[in-house]
Scaffold this active site. Structure first.
Site, PDB file in Angstrom:
ATOM      1  N   ASP A 177      -5.911   1.449  10.132  1.00  0.00           N
ATOM      2  CA  ASP A 177      -7.327   1.098  10.246  1.00  0.00           C
ATOM      3  C   ASP A 177      -7.582   0.710  11.703  1.00  0.00           C
ATOM      4  OD1 ASP A 177      -9.887  -0.050   9.765  1.00  0.00           O
ATOM      5  OD2 ASP A 177      -9.338  -0.436   7.702  1.00  0.00           O
ATOM      6  N   GLY A 195       0.779  -1.238   0.000  1.00  0.00           N
ATOM      7  CA  GLY A 195       0.000   0.000   0.000  1.00  0.00           C
ATOM      8  C   GLY A 195       0.808   1.285   0.000  1.00  0.00           C
ATOM      9  N   PHE A 255     -14.806   1.737   3.463  1.00  0.00           N
ATOM     10  CA  PHE A 255     -13.808   1.004   2.678  1.00  0.00           C
ATOM     11  C   PHE A 255     -13.301   1.908   1.561  1.00  0.00           C
ATOM     12  CE2 PHE A 255     -12.255  -2.051  -0.428  1.00  0.00           C
ATOM     13  CZ  PHE A 255     -11.459  -2.835   0.396  1.00  0.00           C
ATOM     14  N   VAL A 256     -12.013   2.149   1.566  1.00  0.00           N
ATOM     15  CA  VAL A 256     -11.450   3.060   0.559  1.00  0.00           C
ATOM     16  C   VAL A 256     -10.402   2.365  -0.294  1.00  0.00           C
ATOM     17  CG1 VAL A 256     -11.900   5.227   1.779  1.00  0.00           C
ATOM     18  CG2 VAL A 256      -9.787   3.976   2.259  1.00  0.00           C
ATOM     19  N   LYS A 271      -8.151   6.061  10.254  1.00  0.00           N
ATOM     20  CA  LYS A 271      -9.592   5.969  10.533  1.00  0.00           C
ATOM     21  C   LYS A 271      -9.788   5.979  12.044  1.00  0.00           C
ATOM     22  CE  LYS A 271     -10.871   3.077   6.552  1.00  0.00           C
ATOM     23  NZ  LYS A 271     -11.317   1.725   6.154  1.00  0.00           N
ATOM     24  N   GLU A 309       3.145   4.227   6.115  1.00  0.00           N
ATOM     25  CA  GLU A 309       1.958   3.377   5.945  1.00  0.00           C
ATOM     26  C   GLU A 309       0.925   4.129   5.122  1.00  0.00           C
ATOM     27  OE1 GLU A 309       0.624   0.640   5.996  1.00  0.00           O
ATOM     28  OE2 GLU A 309       0.910  -0.529   7.822  1.00  0.00           O
ATOM     29  N   ASP A 310       0.222   3.413   4.256  1.00  0.00           N
ATOM     30  CA  ASP A 310      -0.860   4.068   3.532  1.00  0.00           C
ATOM     31  C   ASP A 310      -2.040   4.354   4.457  1.00  0.00           C
ATOM     32  OD1 ASP A 310      -1.216   1.339   3.794  1.00  0.00           O
ATOM     33  OD2 ASP A 310      -2.278   1.093   1.897  1.00  0.00           O
ATOM     34  N   ARG A 340      -5.277   0.036  -7.017  1.00  0.00           N
ATOM     35  CA  ARG A 340      -4.155   0.695  -6.324  1.00  0.00           C
ATOM     36  C   ARG A 340      -3.646   1.880  -7.126  1.00  0.00           C
ATOM     37  NH1 ARG A 340      -2.260  -2.698  -2.066  1.00  0.00           N
ATOM     38  NH2 ARG A 340      -2.379  -4.932  -2.516  1.00  0.00           N
TER      39      ARG A 340
HETATM   40  C1  PRP Z   1      -3.298  -2.584   4.926  1.00  0.00           C
HETATM   41  C2  PRP Z   1      -2.500  -1.314   5.186  1.00  0.00           C
HETATM   42  C3  PRP Z   1      -1.945  -1.523   6.554  1.00  0.00           C
HETATM   43  C4  PRP Z   1      -3.014  -2.359   7.231  1.00  0.00           C
HETATM   44  C5  PRP Z   1      -3.854  -1.477   8.084  1.00  0.00           C
HETATM   45  O1  PRP Z   1      -2.447  -3.559   4.425  1.00  0.00           O
HETATM   46  O2  PRP Z   1      -1.493  -1.121   4.230  1.00  0.00           O
HETATM   47  O3  PRP Z   1      -0.724  -2.216   6.536  1.00  0.00           O
HETATM   48  O4  PRP Z   1      -3.819  -2.945   6.206  1.00  0.00           O
HETATM   49  O5  PRP Z   1      -4.840  -2.203   8.750  1.00  0.00           O
HETATM   50  P1  PRP Z   1      -4.904  -2.339  10.335  1.00  0.00           P
HETATM   51  O6  PRP Z   1      -4.638  -0.963  10.925  1.00  0.00           O
HETATM   52  O7  PRP Z   1      -6.326  -2.779  10.596  1.00  0.00           O
HETATM   53  O8  PRP Z   1      -3.920  -3.352  10.801  1.00  0.00           O
HETATM   54  P2  PRP Z   1      -2.937  -4.905   3.743  1.00  0.00           P
HETATM   55  O9  PRP Z   1      -2.804  -6.032   4.734  1.00  0.00           O
HETATM   56  O10 PRP Z   1      -4.288  -4.713   3.124  1.00  0.00           O
HETATM   57  O11 PRP Z   1      -1.813  -5.145   2.642  1.00  0.00           O
HETATM   58  P3  PRP Z   1      -1.466  -4.294   1.318  1.00  0.00           P
HETATM   59  O12 PRP Z   1      -0.805  -3.012   1.763  1.00  0.00           O
HETATM   60  O13 PRP Z   1      -0.516  -5.182   0.570  1.00  0.00           O
HETATM   61  O14 PRP Z   1      -2.754  -4.036   0.573  1.00  0.00           O
END
Ligand code: PRP
Length: 186
Positions: A107, A48, A156-157, A135, A103-104, A169
């Protein structure tokens, strides 16, 4: 192949590419101020944070190093175990380094909480977090995030690195996904 910005796929654009660029410029100034005369290692969390790494690093006026980590959360979305598996570890030894995690999105905070603990154990000189999106209503575990791009609702974004089923992405803004898109998939 359908266009990445196909009309009807998204309900709302939450953050435009111009807003992202403006905010990254502001935060880059803060980072420059905070890290004067220090060698910074940016650690991007795959996948991300790819767009964020590319754009934020290019707004910085000093040279930085980049490294990447890929992690996967067990039971993500169904449980809150916070147990994370390393899919790709850092290449660099971060002992005595000034590390800034990119981090993107934060959540639940579970991934980041685990990551911060894991990296802190490697004894960096400093360890801070940059999250483009956060969030606040979805947080389950508090993590100090020094640089936050935007606080957003718990919808959900997708876009700007964030995916739905690995797609979207490459959207240049952050948007909420139309639930109709989910139901199109088998
Ligand atoms: C997403 C995002 C964070 C994490 C956040 O990664 O990049 O790492 O989820 O969620 P949380 O705060 O509930 O732990 P994802 O596992 O979707 O992997 P990606 O970046 O490869 O899409």
């Amino acid at each position: 192949m359908k266009p990445v910005d196909a009309a009807g796929d998204f309900l709302d654009v939450l953050v435009t590419k111009d807003q992202i660029n403006e905010r990254l410029a502001e935060l880059a100034k803060q980072i420059e101020n905070d890290y004067q005369n220090k060698n910074v290692l940016l650690v991007g969390v795959l996948k991300g944070a790819v767009m964020l790494m590319a754009d934020l690093s290019r707004q910085l006026s000093f040279s930085v190093e980049m490294d990447w980590m890929a992690v996967s959360s067990y039971g993500k979305g169904t449980t809150s175990s916070g147990v994370v598996r390393i899919l790709k570890d850092l290449d660099a030894d971060i002992a005595n380094r000034h590390v800034l995690i990119l981090e993107d999105i934060v959540d639940s905070g579970l991934t980041l909480s685990w990551l911060v603990q894991n990296l802190r154990a490697r004894q960096p000189a400093s360890l801070e977090v940059f999250a483009l999106l956060r969030k606040p209503e979805a947080i389950q575990v508090h993590v100090d995030v020094k640089y936050v791009g935007f606080d957003i609702p718990p919808d959900f974004v997708v876009g700007y690195g964030l995916d739905y089923a690995e797609g979207y992405r490459n959207l240049d803004s952050v948007a909420t996904l139309n639930p109709a898109v989910y139901s199109e998939r088998p």
